[in-house]
Design an enzyme around this catalytic site. Structure first.
Site, PDB file in Angstrom:
ATOM      1  N   SER A  63       3.939  -1.927  -1.383  1.00 54.73           N
ATOM      2  CA  SER A  63       3.328  -0.787  -2.245  1.00 54.73           C
ATOM      3  C   SER A  63       1.987  -1.137  -1.755  1.00 54.73           C
ATOM      4  O   SER A  63       0.916  -1.006  -1.171  1.00 54.73           O
ATOM      5  CB  SER A  63       4.081  -0.826  -3.679  1.00 54.73           C
ATOM      6  N   ASP A 212      -3.311   4.316 -13.052  1.00 53.17           N
ATOM      7  CA  ASP A 212      -2.406   4.089 -14.141  1.00 53.17           C
ATOM      8  C   ASP A 212      -2.284   1.869 -13.931  1.00 53.17           C
ATOM      9  O   ASP A 212      -1.801   1.930 -14.779  1.00 53.17           O
ATOM     10  CB  ASP A 212      -0.679   3.896 -12.694  1.00 53.17           C
ATOM     11  N   HIS A 215      -2.110   0.110  -9.610  1.00 51.68           N
ATOM     12  CA  HIS A 215      -2.210  -0.029  -7.505  1.00 51.68           C
ATOM     13  C   HIS A 215      -4.025   0.160  -7.068  1.00 51.68           C
ATOM     14  O   HIS A 215      -4.308   0.761  -8.078  1.00 51.68           O
ATOM     15  CB  HIS A 215      -1.357   0.952  -7.127  1.00 51.68           C
TER      16      HIS A 215
END
Length: 238
Positions: A63, A212, A215
């Protein structure tokens, strides 16, 4: 529970790194049948021209490479491409990042990704291992998978650059010692380039993470690319 981890400071920074490498809580684990979409729909050739760039780089990771939570042009692959073009390189960076990938998953899809390209890459930047840490997988297995991927690339005569990960202290000194040597050991064994820690400059800076808390933001990606791009450009000159 994560809020309580802030008191651990440095340990939390590494935990943020690990979770950033995996899928979001409601995100399904990537499986090989999804690879075609992941490796083509988010491909970072953002120009209208149909001319093939002189240099093809494949960013093969999880990711962190895929640009999770960012606009299509803000992820690692397109930002690296932009930085290299600004440095005078005629380059296309193909985004082969899949959120949630472990080293085992990466090994399973590598042949498919390479075979689906229009030509052999001039460089593969390989960055997997964070999800192995998150899942507490054996470092020996992670090392074996990464070793196999580097060997596959060298068998195809494709240059490789490894981007490393670091184990968080909470996994224990023995685990960290076994894991942290993987990337430099493989770089030495196969004589490939190494960027020791992909998240260098971002870990420990909450302002460079998405809401969040997991990331990197677009600004965080800019920091990462700013550190990696000069080494990539130097490799392309060699």
């Amino acid at each position: 529970m994560l809020k309580n981890l802030f008191v651990y400071g440095f340990t939390l920074a590494f935990l943020q790194l690990l979770i950033a490498c995996g899928p979001a809580p409601d995100e399904p684990q990537a499986v090989p049948k999804d690879v075609e979409t992941a490796s083509t729909a988010t491909e970072s050739d953002q120009t209208a021209s149909t001319r093939e760039a002189e240099i093809l780089i494949v960013a093969f990771g999880d990711s962190l490479y895929a640009g999770y939570g960012l606009d299509q042009k803000q992820g690692f692959a397109p930002e690296l491409q932009a930085a290299l073009i600004a440095a005078g390189k005629d380059v296309r960076v193909h985004n082969a990042g899949v959120s949630g990938d472990t080293t085992a998953a990466g090994l399973r899809r590598m042949n498919f990704v390479l075979d689906s390209l229009s030509r052999k890459p001039d460089l593969v930047i390989l960055g997997l291992g964070g999800n192995d840490l998150l899942r507490g997988l054996k470092p020996a297995d992670s090392r074996a998978n990464l070793d196999a991927m580097v060997r596959k690339l060298q068998d195809r005569d494709i240059p490789v650059m490894l981007t490393g990960m670091l184990a968080p202290p909470n996994l224990g000194a023995a685990f960290s010692k076994e894991f942290n040597v993987i990337y430099p050991a493989l770089a030495k064994k196969y004589d490939v380039a190494l960027y020791p820690f992909f998240m260098d400059g971002v870990v420990g800076r909450p302002d460079l993470f998405l809401p969040d808390g997991l990331h990197p933001t677009a600004e965080g990606i800019d920091v990462i690319v700013g550190k990696i791009a000069p080494q990539v450009a130097e490799l392309l000159e060699s």
